[in-house]
Structure formats: C-alpha cells, structure tokens
Design an enzyme around this catalytic site. Sequence first.
Site, mmCIF file in Angstrom:
data_model
loop_
_atom_site.group_PDB
_atom_site.id
_atom_site.type_symbol
_atom_site.label_atom_id
_atom_site.label_comp_id
_atom_site.label_asym_id
_atom_site.label_seq_id
_atom_site.Cartn_x
_atom_site.Cartn_y
_atom_site.Cartn_z
ATOM 1 N N ASP A 41 -24.406 -33.476 -32.934
ATOM 2 C CA ASP A 41 -24.660 -34.876 -33.293
ATOM 3 C C ASP A 41 -24.901 -35.686 -32.016
ATOM 4 O OD1 ASP A 41 -24.791 -37.184 -34.813
ATOM 5 O OD2 ASP A 41 -22.620 -37.507 -34.790
ATOM 6 N N ASP A 68 -27.467 -41.155 -40.318
ATOM 7 C CA ASP A 68 -26.585 -42.102 -40.998
ATOM 8 C C ASP A 68 -27.291 -42.929 -42.061
ATOM 9 O OD1 ASP A 68 -24.757 -41.053 -39.327
ATOM 10 O OD2 ASP A 68 -24.604 -42.795 -38.011
ATOM 11 N N GLU A 118 -29.594 -37.791 -29.401
ATOM 12 C CA GLU A 118 -30.898 -38.465 -29.167
ATOM 13 C C GLU A 118 -31.215 -38.544 -27.679
ATOM 14 O OE1 GLU A 118 -28.491 -39.616 -31.254
ATOM 15 O OE2 GLU A 118 -29.538 -38.747 -32.961
HETATM 16 C C1 GLC Z 1 -22.480 -40.222 -36.228
HETATM 17 C C2 GLC Z 1 -23.013 -39.156 -37.165
HETATM 18 C C3 GLC Z 1 -22.082 -39.012 -38.327
HETATM 19 C C4 GLC Z 1 -20.697 -38.661 -37.830
HETATM 20 C C5 GLC Z 1 -20.203 -39.731 -36.868
HETATM 21 C C6 GLC Z 1 -18.879 -39.354 -36.226
HETATM 22 O O1 GLC Z 1 -22.529 -41.459 -36.838
HETATM 23 O O2 GLC Z 1 -24.319 -39.426 -37.563
HETATM 24 O O3 GLC Z 1 -22.552 -38.034 -39.217
HETATM 25 O O4 GLC Z 1 -19.822 -38.542 -38.897
HETATM 26 O O5 GLC Z 1 -21.151 -39.914 -35.840
HETATM 27 O O6 GLC Z 1 -18.966 -38.175 -35.557
#
Ligand code: GLC
Length: 768
Positions: free
Chosen positions: A408, A482, A411
Amino acid sequence: MNYGQIKGFSVEGNRVQITFENAVGTVSAVTDEIINVFCGLSSESNHSFAIEGDKTKPVNVIANKMKDYLIISTPKLAVYVYDNFKIQFLKSDGTLICRDYTGEREAQGEAVLTQAAIEQARMEGHMMADGIAHHEIEVLKRMEGDEYFYGLGDKYSFLNKKGYEFEMWNSDIPDPHYESMRSLYKSIPFVIVHREKVDYGIFFDNHHRTQFDLGKENSGYYFFSADDGNLDYYLIAGDSIRAVVSGYTYLTGTTPMPQLWTLGYQQCRWSYENRDELLAVAKGMRDNQIPCDVLYCDIDYMDNFKVFTWGEEQYPQHKEMLTDLKKRGFKVVTIIDPGVKKEKGYSIYDQGIENDFFVHATNGDVYENVVWPGDSVFPDFGRRAVRNWWADNQRLMTDDGVAGIWNDMNEPASFRGEIPPDVVFCDEERQTTHAEMHNVYGSLMSKATYEGIKRHTGKRPFVITRACYSGAQKYTTGWTGDNQSHWSHLRYSIAQLCSLGLSGMAFIGTDVGGFGANCTPELLCRWTQVGCFTPLFRNHAAKGTRHQEPWSFDEKTLDICRMYIRLRYRLIPYLYDCFRTAEMTGLPVFRPLVLNFEKDKNTLEINDQFMVGDWLMVAPIVDQGKVSRDVYLPCGCAWYDLHTGERFSGGVRILREAPLDTCPIYVREGAVLPLWPVMNYVGENKVDTLELKVFGGEGEYIHYQDNGEDYAYRDGAYNLYKFTQKHGALSIELVNAGYADRYEGFKISMNGKNFKVKFSGRKLAGLR
Ligand code: GLC
C-alpha cells in the site's frame, strides 16, 4: 517539438530510421500489427518499465519514399510518415485506422473570465478550468467522429472515456472519487479506440507524468502528451477489441495463474487491532457458515508501524496464531508499506542506511517525509540491489506463515506534502528524479515483493498493490484504493474494473462495502452481489467507520451476503478457467459487454452490466431502493436466467425483478459451467466429482485443472477437459493429461435431468 522536414531514411530489419531536420525518429514493427513510434528526446533507447524482453517478431518491413511522405509497410499495415513526424496508420487494404491532426490546438467552449470573476469563484472553492497547457511531447490524432475510448487503467469514470481528460500520475486520493477525476492510484497509459470498422490501441510508454485528452479540449482531435521522457508509443492494431487487448498484453505481459485460495472470499479491516479481534473474525466466519479463505492484518499489527515487524503487544505469538488459522483454512495477508520508520536500532532502517538503499534529497542526505510511522525514509526500488534486499525481507513474513503481501501507499504517498519532483531516485545505476520514477515506484515495489515470495515459497505469489504502472499485472493483483461506502462508488466500480481489465490487469477488485464512510445493510448486500464476481473479492473498511463483516447488521443482510459468498465458491472452477484464459490471451476475467459483443452497438456504452469470462453476464442493482432493472441481453446468442432457468433470445431489453436477495445473472446458451460444492475454504474438501451445469444449445468449453499452487503447470502438469454440446448431447474429453489428480466423475445437470457419470478414460460421448 518541431521535428521538421524528412531528410532521409534507412531500413534495418524491422526498424526504419527517419532523419528529420531537427531530430531522428524511428518507426519499428514489433509484429505485423504492432508498430512502435519513437524519438529519443530524453534518452537514446526506449527502455521500458512495462515491456520486458525483446518482443520483436520477424516482420517483412518495406519502406518507400513518395514525393512528400514515406510509406512503411508490414504484411498487415501501412504507416505513412510525413514531415514533422506526422503519421497515418492504415490497414493493408487501405482502411484508415487513424491519422495525426495537423491543425493547432484550440480549446472549445473555454470560459473567458476577468481576474475578479476568477477570484470570486475561487473564494467559495470552485475549480477553474486550466486553459491550454502545451507539452514538450504532444501527439494529436484526428477525431473521425465514430470513436469510443476504452481502457486507461484505474480511472473512476464511465466505460467510454470520450470527452474527458486524464492524467497519469499515481495519486493517493482519500477524498471521495468522482467521475471527472483525472488521476488515481495507477498509471496505465493505454487506450483502446473502437470505431465502426476498426479497432486499435495506443500504448504511450512514457512513465513520466502524462496527459490524455480524449476530445475534451476539442471534439476535432484527441491527444496524449508529456513534458519529459520520450516520444514512445505503440499503435496496436487488430480486428477486434479482444485482439487489441491481446496485443497490449503480448507487449506488457499477462496476469499469471493465481493460487486457487486467492479466489476465495477475503475479509479485511483497518484494522483488526489485535489477535483476539482477528480470531473473532475467523470464528465469525465459521460460526456463520460464511466461506472465507483470507484474513488481513492492516498496519496496526506492526510494532509502531515498522514494516516487517509484529507488535508483540497486539499480536503475541503471531506464528502460533498463523499456524492455528492455517489449520482452519485461513490464510493471512499482511500489509507492507514502502515507508521505513527512521529509527536507529530498527534493523530494516539500519540495513538500508548502511547500504545506502534509500532515496536522497538534492543535498545528498537521505530524504525524509512522514507516513504512518512518523518520520520515514523510502527504499529506492529502481535499483536491483534494493529490490533484492526487499525481496529477501519478504522471508521475514513468509517464514512465519504469512501467505501474501499487500503493498500500500506506494504512489508513494507521503503526509508532509508530495515528495518534491527533484528528490533523487535511481533507475538502476542512473541517477534520476522522483518526477521520473514516481509512476513506476509501485510496480517496482510489487515486483520485488513478488520475486521474494516466489523465491522463498516456490508458490505463485499473492501480492496486492495500490499503485503501479503498465505491465505490473505480471507480478501483482490490484485494488482500487480508498473508495467510499457510497452507491455511486458501487456503480462506477463496474466501469472502473472493466477498464482495468481491458488494460491488462485481470486480477483486480474494489473494497467491497466501501472503504471510507459508513456502509448500510442494503449497500453491503448489493456490493457483495457484485464483489462475488470480481476477481479479487475483498471486503474492507476504514478505521472509524461502521463494521461491515457480513454479520455486522441484521439476519437478512447476513443471509444475503452468505448466499453470494457461497455462490462465489460454487463458481471458483469457472473463475479459475477464466484466469487460465487471462494468462494465455490477456483477456480479462471481469469484462465489459463490448469486449464480447462489439458488433452489437447496444453494448458500446453499458456501464452497469458486465461479463465474467465468455459465459456469464451479470446485471446487478447499483442504486439504493431499486428492486427491478432493465437488462440488455446482447444479440448473437440466447441467454438463460441463472435463477429461474428461463430462456431469452439475444438482442432484447427485458425488465427483471430484483428484490434485495436477487442479483440478475445470465448464462449464454451453450455453456457448460463447472461448479464446486460450497465449502468453508478452498481445499477443505477434495473435489473428485465435478459438477457441470449445462445450458442447452451448442457450445464447447475447456476446463482447466492443476494443483492450484505452484509452477508445475508451466511444465505441463495440468489437465484440460473439453466439454462439447451438440444435438442435445454432451461429450467430455480429456485433451491434456498432465496432472495426475483427475476427476473420478461428473455430476451433470442438463435438459432438466440430474445424473452422475464415472470418468476413467479419455472420452465420454452421447451423454443426455
Ligand atoms: C490506505 C489504504 C487502506 C488501508 C489504510 C491503512 O488508506 O488505501 O486500504 O487500510 O491505508 O493502512
């Protein structure tokens, strides 16, 4: 960029080098139908992060100089090159595919405002149109008028992107996504253009920030552009959208077969804060008889958000926990972000500093920004040594029993403002900038993760990423980041997933139920009805939002969610077959109708129905309160309602009642659907007898079987069963017998009858 007049040309194999007054360009045939147009504006070679290995096939390329243009031909295409590197692409029979626009850019409908008016509008926070921004690289193509634009990866918009503009710049956007949003998490600069008589794709393989304007600025042209990198694009021709998708994935790679368990239901939340909470979710699944294969640990499982660690306080004896969950059929996937906590004594940080593995500020210091762990540093994934280190680190998770890794924030996201463009990143040994490596950062991280898991486990890695660039499908699955528990987000997820599928990413899903905001029972039911058909089927919700595990609301919601999660497990062998097709051909699992029925004009703009492979079509409800909907059944075949068995001719629009427990599902006539019995998790019960549901008519279906885990299938360890329907009879034939564990028999339902047959040989014919 003004290339100037053509001064000369030379042909070398598949490549034609053209000397213009101000630059040298090349037109190369990768295959008979794929042409690369290149001019090295920032580097001499067309080094790609998407295309690996030499894809060039032997092609008979002929170049001829006419009076004021050059004709370059392959057996299937003719490319006319004019001064200033203007190009026309034609089929060898003379049909125009597309041609460059020769006029100047001109914005239609541009508002002319006084400074006072602009300030007034800005006061309330309204956005102002940007006006024309020129770019160093700009390729304008003339709009012929009959174009439909598909693909472009992770875009939150309609299926047909005509009239909109987009940007390729991987962006972490926690606010609600809306339909004219220019960029999201992934950058896939590949667009498919469908016209009445031609289909083609354009892959602009420039990983810097790029723009695509598909007729927004001016309905007379569309363009793609960049301010850095090279002019480097591929024209991918073909006689259908399918052929174009296959051409694109021939270049950038296809999604490989996943492990079977990854097709099971997956439950996530930010976060299951501790061991007890996670175990309670596992118990909830089994107690409520909800099949489930995967549970997630989001960031709070770590020791102070330090990647590759476990917080002993929240997750004591995590190894034992993982072993125990495994025994009960649960695989645990943990999140790993790129941001490494700046903390002396923390081994990952220390190793990275010692080996100089992190990106640098322009003054030579290690660059710092803030993410979940606070002050953090960022691995320089462009370098092989860094990727190898990261790959080795995966062992810290897999050795303990973690089954997959969720990448995650890659980017890369950062909380203290975006990483400045001039921060020093590397592309292997070459020093470059964040501006160049931004869009490929997530891909490189996923690749390192994939390679590590593959090396340490020997199994097909399960990696899930938020950000990536074209070609990442070879290494990772993806989710759409998200989203929110909004009906519009469910509605748009269909076109979004279809677009990602058309852009090479076959293993993809959204957060079912929505991540941000509070889900409602009705929304969860409807979203689960869509989710059970998405390749990645994961329910996920944000911290602070209402729980949305299937039992979080009332009995009715639980029953409906259970029903569709069970349906998912019934369909796993069919989905697995779709994945086999994806690996072989690049065609996605989750598809827009137009991919299968492009000759049927009614399918060109369908945003709220989708195909799963070639045989299933789903028309879900995506609006609150709706209990019926119109369904378009494409022409060229008949359709069966999966729930009622009713048969419909194709080419009609019908009204279907769809109370909350009903998601309209149709099966194409001629289908032979392979089904599993419902089980708590993949592999709980061995399937010796495969169930086949036969839907009349004539058809042929190839069913694939292997061990569902490792790479033995690449050495031929798989079985293929051919099911053929003709004149009301079914035949079953084993056409590839490479995997020892075969079905012992089949349980068939056809023509209103149910019967079982034993299967020991190679062929059974005349079943009715
Ligand atoms: C980001 C991710 C989400 C995750 C969060 C905490 O917002 O996109 O899926 O739960 O971070 O890690």
